[in-house]
Write an enzyme that holds these catalytic residues in place. Structure first.
Site, PDB file in Angstrom:
ATOM      1  N   LYS A  11       0.830  -1.211   0.000  1.00 30.39           N
ATOM      2  CA  LYS A  11       0.000   0.000   0.000  1.00 30.39           C
ATOM      3  C   LYS A  11       0.868   1.267   0.000  1.00 30.39           C
ATOM      4  CE  LYS A  11      -4.008  -2.180   2.217  1.00 30.39           C
ATOM      5  NZ  LYS A  11      -5.038  -2.056   3.289  1.00 30.39           N
ATOM      6  N   TYR A  51     -12.469  -1.486  -3.753  1.00 27.97           N
ATOM      7  CA  TYR A  51     -12.998  -1.644  -2.388  1.00 27.97           C
ATOM      8  C   TYR A  51     -14.522  -1.496  -2.331  1.00 27.97           C
ATOM      9  CZ  TYR A  51      -8.380  -1.885  -0.216  1.00 27.97           C
ATOM     10  OH  TYR A  51      -7.123  -2.294   0.181  1.00 27.97           O
ATOM     11  N   PHE A  59     -15.489   4.137   6.842  1.00 28.37           N
ATOM     12  CA  PHE A  59     -14.121   4.493   6.451  1.00 28.37           C
ATOM     13  C   PHE A  59     -13.892   4.445   4.944  1.00 28.37           C
ATOM     14  CE2 PHE A  59     -14.106  -0.061   7.649  1.00 28.37           C
ATOM     15  CZ  PHE A  59     -13.650  -0.645   6.475  1.00 28.37           C
ATOM     16  N   ARG A  87      -2.515 -14.301   4.836  1.00 34.98           N
ATOM     17  CA  ARG A  87      -3.137 -13.470   5.891  1.00 34.98           C
ATOM     18  C   ARG A  87      -2.425 -13.672   7.237  1.00 34.98           C
ATOM     19  NH1 ARG A  87      -7.686 -10.409   4.381  1.00 34.98           N
ATOM     20  NH2 ARG A  87      -8.476 -10.378   6.510  1.00 34.98           N
ATOM     21  N   THR A  93      -5.658  -6.648  10.757  1.00 33.05           N
ATOM     22  CA  THR A  93      -5.921  -5.380  10.069  1.00 33.05           C
ATOM     23  C   THR A  93      -5.335  -4.204  10.844  1.00 33.05           C
ATOM     24  OG1 THR A  93      -8.014  -6.340   9.328  1.00 33.05           O
ATOM     25  CG2 THR A  93      -7.757  -3.957   9.072  1.00 33.05           C
ATOM     26  N   ARG A 104       2.439  -6.424   9.001  1.00 31.32           N
ATOM     27  CA  ARG A 104       1.770  -5.225   9.529  1.00 31.32           C
ATOM     28  C   ARG A 104       2.372  -4.787  10.860  1.00 31.32           C
ATOM     29  NH1 ARG A 104      -4.273  -6.967   7.497  1.00 31.32           N
ATOM     30  NH2 ARG A 104      -4.321  -5.699   5.600  1.00 31.32           N
ATOM     31  N   ASN A 114      -2.083   0.374   6.542  1.00 31.71           N
ATOM     32  CA  ASN A 114      -1.595  -0.854   7.169  1.00 31.71           C
ATOM     33  C   ASN A 114      -0.710  -1.686   6.240  1.00 31.71           C
ATOM     34  OD1 ASN A 114      -3.627  -1.796   5.556  1.00 31.71           O
ATOM     35  ND2 ASN A 114      -4.823  -2.746   7.180  1.00 31.71           N
ATOM     36  N   HIS A 117      -2.207  -5.323   1.543  1.00 34.47           N
ATOM     37  CA  HIS A 117      -3.516  -5.948   1.367  1.00 34.47           C
ATOM     38  C   HIS A 117      -3.303  -7.432   1.137  1.00 34.47           C
ATOM     39  CE1 HIS A 117      -7.454  -6.924  -0.346  1.00 34.47           C
ATOM     40  NE2 HIS A 117      -6.797  -7.534  -1.308  1.00 34.47           N
ATOM     41  N   GLU A 128      -9.537 -10.068  -7.708  1.00 30.84           N
ATOM     42  CA  GLU A 128      -8.631  -8.947  -7.461  1.00 30.84           C
ATOM     43  C   GLU A 128      -7.390  -9.039  -8.358  1.00 30.84           C
ATOM     44  OE1 GLU A 128     -10.101  -8.349  -2.836  1.00 30.84           O
ATOM     45  OE2 GLU A 128      -8.091  -9.125  -3.205  1.00 30.84           O
TER      46      GLU A 128
END
Ligand code: ATP
Ligand code: MG
Length: 139
Positions: A11, A51, A59, A87, A93, A104, A114, A117, A128
């Protein structure tokens, strides 16, 4: 059986702080093969589409502004049990809740900025991935 590919983005916060290389190294050291990789940027509009699932969340607007605030690196990654294992590698998150040693925990600034993704299921991973890459770009 769970699938062997997932989709990730490094990100804007992590790219702008020069953490791309360190994050890619962690991803490869965890056993993921990079199938496709592209440094690019989202616009407010394309971030909104990516998203869309979150469009009712409070948010959403901030998230789209943040995700279009600078370059990102899009990745298709391959490994057995890719979605769940990735993950685990990235952590929760909210970096305050992320386990020690996760991407993270090491690199995220906040629950929004964060660092990375990771897709949440095999079908979203495929969707995606195709948002950023054509079949011919996947090796
Ligand atoms: P990602 O989909 O980016 O891998 P995730 O699956 O851990 O993250 P989601 O619930 O899908 O989390 O939220 C998508 C993104 O929206 C988060 O990664 C984060 O950038 C942002 N986000 C989630 N919850 C909040 C929140 N409460 N406040 C601000 N931003 C949030
Ligand atoms: Mg998610």
């Amino acid at each position: 059986m769970s699938g062997n590919r997932t989709f990730s983005m490094i990100k804007p916060d992590a790219v702008s702080e020069g953490n791309t290389g360190a994050i890619l190294r962690m991803i490869e050291e965890a056993g993921f093969k990079i199938v496709a990789m592209k440094k690019t940027a989202l616009t407010g509009e394309t971030a909104g589409k990516f998203y869309e699932v979150h469009k009712e969340r409070p948010f959403y607007k901030d998230l789209c502004a943040y995700m279009s605030s600078g370059p990102i690196v899009a990745l298709i990654l391959e490994k057995d049990n890719a979605v769940a294992d990735f993950r685990k590698l990235i952590g929760a998150t909210n970096p305050a809740d992320a386990e020690e040693g996760t991407i993270r925990k090491l690199f995220a600034k906040s629950i929004e900025a964060n660092a990375v993704h990771g897709s949440d299921a095999d079908d979203t991973a495929a969707q995606e991935g195709s948002f950023f890459f054509a079949k011919t770009e996947q090796f």
